[in-house]
Design an enzyme around this catalytic site. Structure first.
Site, PDB file in Angstrom:
ATOM      1  N   GLY A   1     -21.748  34.896   5.803  1.00 27.91           N
ATOM      2  CA  GLY A   1     -21.366  36.196   6.329  1.00 27.91           C
ATOM      3  C   GLY A   1     -21.329  36.307   7.842  1.00 27.91           C
ATOM      4  O   GLY A   1     -21.090  37.392   8.375  1.00 27.91           O
TER       5      GLY A   1
ATOM      6  N   LYS B   1     -22.345  27.813  -9.154  1.00 25.38           N
ATOM      7  CA  LYS B   1     -22.545  27.607  -7.719  1.00 25.38           C
ATOM      8  C   LYS B   1     -24.037  27.790  -7.460  1.00 25.38           C
ATOM      9  O   LYS B   1     -24.576  28.887  -7.597  1.00 25.38           O
ATOM     10  CB  LYS B   1     -21.733  28.594  -6.892  1.00 25.38           C
ATOM     11  CG  LYS B   1     -21.969  28.430  -5.385  1.00 25.38           C
ATOM     12  CD  LYS B   1     -21.340  29.545  -4.582  1.00 25.38           C
ATOM     13  CE  LYS B   1     -21.806  29.452  -3.125  1.00 25.38           C
ATOM     14  NZ  LYS B   1     -21.328  30.609  -2.320  1.00 25.38           N
TER      15      LYS B   1
ATOM     16  N   GLY C   1     -19.523  31.200   6.157  1.00 23.75           N
ATOM     17  CA  GLY C   1     -19.369  31.286   7.604  1.00 23.75           C
ATOM     18  C   GLY C   1     -17.948  31.390   8.103  1.00 23.75           C
ATOM     19  O   GLY C   1     -17.719  31.579   9.300  1.00 23.75           O
TER      20      GLY C   1
ATOM     21  N   ASN D   1     -15.777  34.950   1.373  1.00 27.11           N
ATOM     22  CA  ASN D   1     -15.860  36.273   0.754  1.00 27.11           C
ATOM     23  C   ASN D   1     -15.780  37.359   1.813  1.00 27.11           C
ATOM     24  O   ASN D   1     -14.848  38.158   1.861  1.00 27.11           O
ATOM     25  CB  ASN D   1     -17.155  36.387  -0.047  1.00 27.11           C
ATOM     26  CG  ASN D   1     -17.282  37.673  -0.856  1.00 27.11           C
ATOM     27  OD1 ASN D   1     -18.122  37.787  -1.732  1.00 27.11           O
ATOM     28  ND2 ASN D   1     -16.463  38.681  -0.609  1.00 27.11           N
ATOM     29  N   THR D   2     -16.780  37.390   2.703  1.00 25.49           N
ATOM     30  CA  THR D   2     -16.945  38.512   3.625  1.00 25.49           C
ATOM     31  C   THR D   2     -15.729  38.742   4.509  1.00 25.49           C
ATOM     32  O   THR D   2     -15.349  39.888   4.763  1.00 25.49           O
ATOM     33  CB  THR D   2     -18.198  38.295   4.498  1.00 25.49           C
ATOM     34  OG1 THR D   2     -19.312  38.021   3.656  1.00 25.49           O
ATOM     35  CG2 THR D   2     -18.488  39.517   5.338  1.00 25.49           C
TER      36      THR D   2
END
Length: 258
Positions: free
Chosen positions: A158, A97, A186, A207-208
């Site tokens: 994030g 990535k 996002g 992820n976040t």
């Protein structure tokens, strides 16, 4: 139609990050409940000197998912290319990535450096997943550089804002009908992920939103359900929106009382 990612079929359109979890146990449980098929991992979790990251690496290997190392935090082409080469050695995969950050407040990609780095890495045998914007011209350049997958952001990394430019993402889907597309960054709520899939995207990477949730495992399950719902909605061929009302109960045959 299931699009292949460099010849690989993903068992799930859910890609999940491995950073920021409150504990290794929370990370493991989140992946178990998510059914995610891909884990993004950062080289910065490994240490070539002290092997401090070996416990983390062993844990990730037990998740039975595909590894997608990233060049998170890289701001130059040289830094990104060097990190990618190190990641290939550590994680034993050609997938990368590719992130080349150009602006610190929004973490917006430096698309000029991104295209250059993508070309260098592709020529060196990498299979590049570029973190990019929804710009169609940049997308064309990345494909010309050898990328077979595009990963436009939904919003700043994030931020949890969701899809800031649905029109741009919809245009990208229409412009590249045969290219695997992933909304990356996002995403804050399961509804954001469902919306991305309803636009016809092939996967969602986040992820976040899971790692920072009060209960990561429950949130991971919620995202999995939303992603699958969005995918199913597209496969069901949804109705087109219209400007005028259309009664669900036909007027024809209705009794009229005087």
């Amino acid at each position: 139609m299931a699009r292949l990612f460099y010849g690989t079929h993903l068992r799930s359109p859910f890609m999940l990050g491995t950073a920021g979890y409150p504990s290794p146990a929370a990370l493991t449980k989140a992946f178990e409940t998510s059914g995610a098929s891909v884990a993004t991992v950062s080289l910065r979790r490994e240490s070539g000197l002290n092997r401090d990251g070996q416990d983390f690496w062993s844990m990730i290997q037990k998740l039975d998912v595909l590894m997608l190392p990233n060049t998170a935090g890289c701001h130059t082409v040289k830094e990104a290319v060097t990190t990618a080469h190190m990641a290939r050695e550590v994680f034993d995969t050609r997938w990368i990535k590719l992130e080349v950050i150009g602006e610190d407040d929004t973490l917006q990609p430096n698309v000029f450096g991104l295209v250059e780095a993508a070309r260098i890495l592709t020529e060196d045998g990498f299979q590049v997943f570029p973190y990019t914007t929804e710009d169609l011209i940049v997308a064309d350049r990345l494909l010309d550089a050898g990328c077979e997958v595009l990963m436009p952001w939904g919003a700043p990394i994030g931020s949890g804002q969701g899809l800031n430019n649905p029109f741009g993402l919809r245009a990208m889907r229409a412009h590249f009908p045969d290219v695997p597309l992933v909304v990356d960054a996002g995403i804050g709520l399961p509804s954001h992920a469902a919306a991305a899939m309803e636009l016809g995207f092939d996967a969602v990477l986040l992820n976040t939103a899971v790692a920072k949730a009060g209960d990561p495992a429950v949130m991971a399950r919620a995202f999995a359900d939303a992603i699958n719902a969005g995918k199913a909605a597209v496969q069901a061929d949804p109705m087109e929106p219209c400007d005028m009302a259309s009664p669900s109960t036909p007027v024809l045959g209705k009794a009229f009382l005087e």
